[in-house]
Design a protein around this motif. Structure first.
Motif, PDB file in Angstrom:
ATOM      1  N   PRO A 237      -6.352  -1.579  -3.920  1.00  5.95           N
ATOM      2  CA  PRO A 237      -6.078  -1.265  -5.334  1.00  5.95           C
ATOM      3  C   PRO A 237      -4.626  -1.490  -5.735  1.00  5.95           C
ATOM      4  O   PRO A 237      -4.363  -1.898  -6.867  1.00  5.95           O
ATOM      5  CB  PRO A 237      -6.482   0.208  -5.451  1.00  5.95           C
ATOM      6  N   LEU A 238      -3.690  -1.249  -4.824  1.00  9.70           N
ATOM      7  CA  LEU A 238      -2.284  -1.474  -5.170  1.00  9.70           C
ATOM      8  C   LEU A 238      -2.027  -2.952  -5.437  1.00  9.70           C
ATOM      9  O   LEU A 238      -1.351  -3.307  -6.411  1.00  9.70           O
ATOM     10  CB  LEU A 238      -1.377  -0.978  -4.039  1.00  9.70           C
ATOM     11  N   TRP A 264      -9.130   2.407  -9.452  1.00 10.28           N
ATOM     12  CA  TRP A 264      -8.263   3.089  -8.488  1.00 10.28           C
ATOM     13  C   TRP A 264      -8.298   4.593  -8.712  1.00 10.28           C
ATOM     14  O   TRP A 264      -8.344   5.393  -7.773  1.00 10.28           O
ATOM     15  CB  TRP A 264      -6.843   2.551  -8.639  1.00 10.28           C
ATOM     16  N   SER A 265      -8.283   4.987  -9.990  1.00  8.67           N
ATOM     17  CA  SER A 265      -8.222   6.415 -10.305  1.00  8.67           C
ATOM     18  C   SER A 265      -9.487   7.163  -9.894  1.00  8.67           C
ATOM     19  O   SER A 265      -9.461   8.380  -9.712  1.00  8.67           O
ATOM     20  CB  SER A 265      -7.982   6.606 -11.805  1.00  8.67           C
ATOM     21  N   ASP A 270      -4.044  10.477  -8.526  1.00  7.88           N
ATOM     22  CA  ASP A 270      -2.611  10.762  -8.424  1.00  7.88           C
ATOM     23  C   ASP A 270      -1.821   9.507  -8.075  1.00  7.88           C
ATOM     24  O   ASP A 270      -0.754   9.243  -8.653  1.00  7.88           O
ATOM     25  CB  ASP A 270      -2.359  11.847  -7.374  1.00  7.88           C
ATOM     26  N   ALA A 271      -2.314   8.726  -7.114  1.00  5.39           N
ATOM     27  CA  ALA A 271      -1.622   7.498  -6.726  1.00  5.39           C
ATOM     28  C   ALA A 271      -1.619   6.502  -7.879  1.00  5.39           C
ATOM     29  O   ALA A 271      -0.607   5.849  -8.146  1.00  5.39           O
ATOM     30  CB  ALA A 271      -2.301   6.881  -5.502  1.00  5.39           C
ATOM     31  N   ALA A 272      -2.738   6.396  -8.582  1.00  7.04           N
ATOM     32  CA  ALA A 272      -2.817   5.480  -9.706  1.00  7.04           C
ATOM     33  C   ALA A 272      -1.845   5.899 -10.809  1.00  7.04           C
ATOM     34  O   ALA A 272      -1.148   5.060 -11.401  1.00  7.04           O
ATOM     35  CB  ALA A 272      -4.242   5.444 -10.241  1.00  7.04           C
ATOM     36  N   SER A 273      -1.779   7.207 -11.077  1.00  5.23           N
ATOM     37  CA  SER A 273      -0.875   7.707 -12.113  1.00  5.23           C
ATOM     38  C   SER A 273       0.585   7.503 -11.720  1.00  5.23           C
ATOM     39  O   SER A 273       1.416   7.105 -12.538  1.00  5.23           O
ATOM     40  CB  SER A 273      -1.157   9.187 -12.359  1.00  5.23           C
ATOM     41  N   SER A 274       0.892   7.735 -10.450  1.00  8.37           N
ATOM     42  CA  SER A 274       2.270   7.540  -9.979  1.00  8.37           C
ATOM     43  C   SER A 274       2.687   6.083 -10.107  1.00  8.37           C
ATOM     44  O   SER A 274       3.807   5.769 -10.527  1.00  8.37           O
ATOM     45  CB  SER A 274       2.393   7.984  -8.515  1.00  8.37           C
ATOM     46  N   ILE A 289      -8.957   8.625 -18.030  1.00 12.64           N
ATOM     47  CA  ILE A 289      -8.836   9.492 -16.859  1.00 12.64           C
ATOM     48  C   ILE A 289      -7.380   9.644 -16.418  1.00 12.64           C
ATOM     49  O   ILE A 289      -6.953  10.700 -15.968  1.00 12.64           O
ATOM     50  CB  ILE A 289      -9.696   8.954 -15.688  1.00 12.64           C
ATOM     51  N   LEU A 290      -6.574   8.579 -16.608  1.00 10.81           N
ATOM     52  CA  LEU A 290      -5.171   8.679 -16.216  1.00 10.81           C
ATOM     53  C   LEU A 290      -4.352   9.416 -17.259  1.00 10.81           C
ATOM     54  O   LEU A 290      -3.394  10.114 -16.942  1.00 10.81           O
ATOM     55  CB  LEU A 290      -4.602   7.294 -15.946  1.00 10.81           C
TER      56      LEU A 290
END
Length: 295
Positions: A237-238, A264-265, A270-274, A289-290
């Motif tokens: 996803p990254l 990804w979310s 959390d990782a997607a939002s960061s 969702i984000l």
């Protein structure tokens, strides 16, 4: 030994198989019918019309007959194809590809592509010919054959490119991309490349991504990048969101980011939002969702 005999006296062997029962004679029947089709295709076709064989054996026999007629009597072959295409569609591509190894047969088949009125038959002929070129010499030979064919049916050309680009792109991406660009109207190139690259990415996203990264910015690269990002998001996803963010067209970038970040979310919001925060992604480009996660 009996198979050899079937080659020499096919009708006698066929009669014997019918008398003894088809269950034990399928190999003999196939050999005998193939021999008869080579020696007397008219008689083979007549026999086939009256045959009470299992459906699969009928299909195989018709494919054998089609191959022989394509080499010896093209009008009869096309007539057979039109009348029995429901039985022949699953095998015609391989048959046409095989007989097209003969240059004289190949030339006559391309003439048929340009003149055939039945669109299904025309498509299958062209598909088999391009498949034969690809088998003989890869994307370069395929591209050459397509150019020399000189047929002006735009919808047929588009369908053939869509059919083969996905298989050809991993083999020789530069040749295949050049073939796509020169064969299709400019407005169709992005979608064709995107589909082909998506197919490649599902098999080897590293190689597909390396090649994509070497391409200059263009609408085709943008659309292909969007498809690539949505394909690899399930694997990495990254990498997917990074690719999506590299799209130059704003609307395409927003669509790709929305799709990849949403995916990804679902696994790691959390990782997607960061990532979105770190890369200054506008909240208007974030899925619901984000936006909820960031509050």
């Amino acid at each position: 030994l009996m198979v050899i005999v079937a080659e020499e006296v096919p009708e006698r062997i066929l009669a014997m198989v019918e008398k003894d029962g088809a269950g034990t004679g399928s190999e003999l029947r196939a050999a005998a019918f193939a021999s008869l089709a080579r020696k007397d295709p008219d008689r083979a076709r007549q026999l086939l019309e009256d045959a009470d064989w299992p459906a699969r054996q009928i299909q195989v026999a018709k494919a054998v007959l089609l191959g022989e007629l394509l080499k010896s009597d093209l009008p009869a072959a096309l007539e057979l194809f039109r009348e029995d295409r429901s039985d022949l569609l699953t095998t015609s591509g391989a048959v046409i590809s095989d007989v097209s190894s003969d240059p004289a047969v190949r030339d006559s088949l391309w003439v048929a592509v340009r003149s055939e009125s039945d669109p299904v038959v025309r498509y299958e002929l062209a598909k088999g010919l391009i498949a034969g070129a690809f088998i003989r010499g890869g994307p370069e030979e395929m591209r050459k054959a397509f150019a020399e064919a000189d047929f002006d049916d735009v919808s047929l050309k588009s369908a053939i490119v869509q059919e083969f680009a996905g298989s050809a792109l991993p083999t020789d991406p530069d040749q295949t991309y050049a073939w796509i660009r020169e064969s299709l109207p400019a407005e169709e190139v992005p979608q064709a490349l995107a589909r082909a690259l998506g197919s490649w990415a599902r098999r080897d996203f590293n190689a597909a991504g390396t090649w994509l990264g070497e391409q200059e910015d263009s609408p085709a690269r943008d659309e292909a990048t969007g498809v690539f990002a949505r394909t690899v998001v399930q694997i990495n996803p990254l990498a997917a969101v990074t690719w999506a963010a590299s799209i130059s067209d704003k609307e395409m970038r927003r669509t790709a980011l929305d799709a990849t970040i949403s995916h990804w979310s679902e696994d790691d919001p959390d990782a997607a939002s960061s990532w979105a925060d770190e890369n200054d992604i506008d909240t208007s480009e974030l899925p619901e969702i984000l936006r909820t996660t960031k509050q």
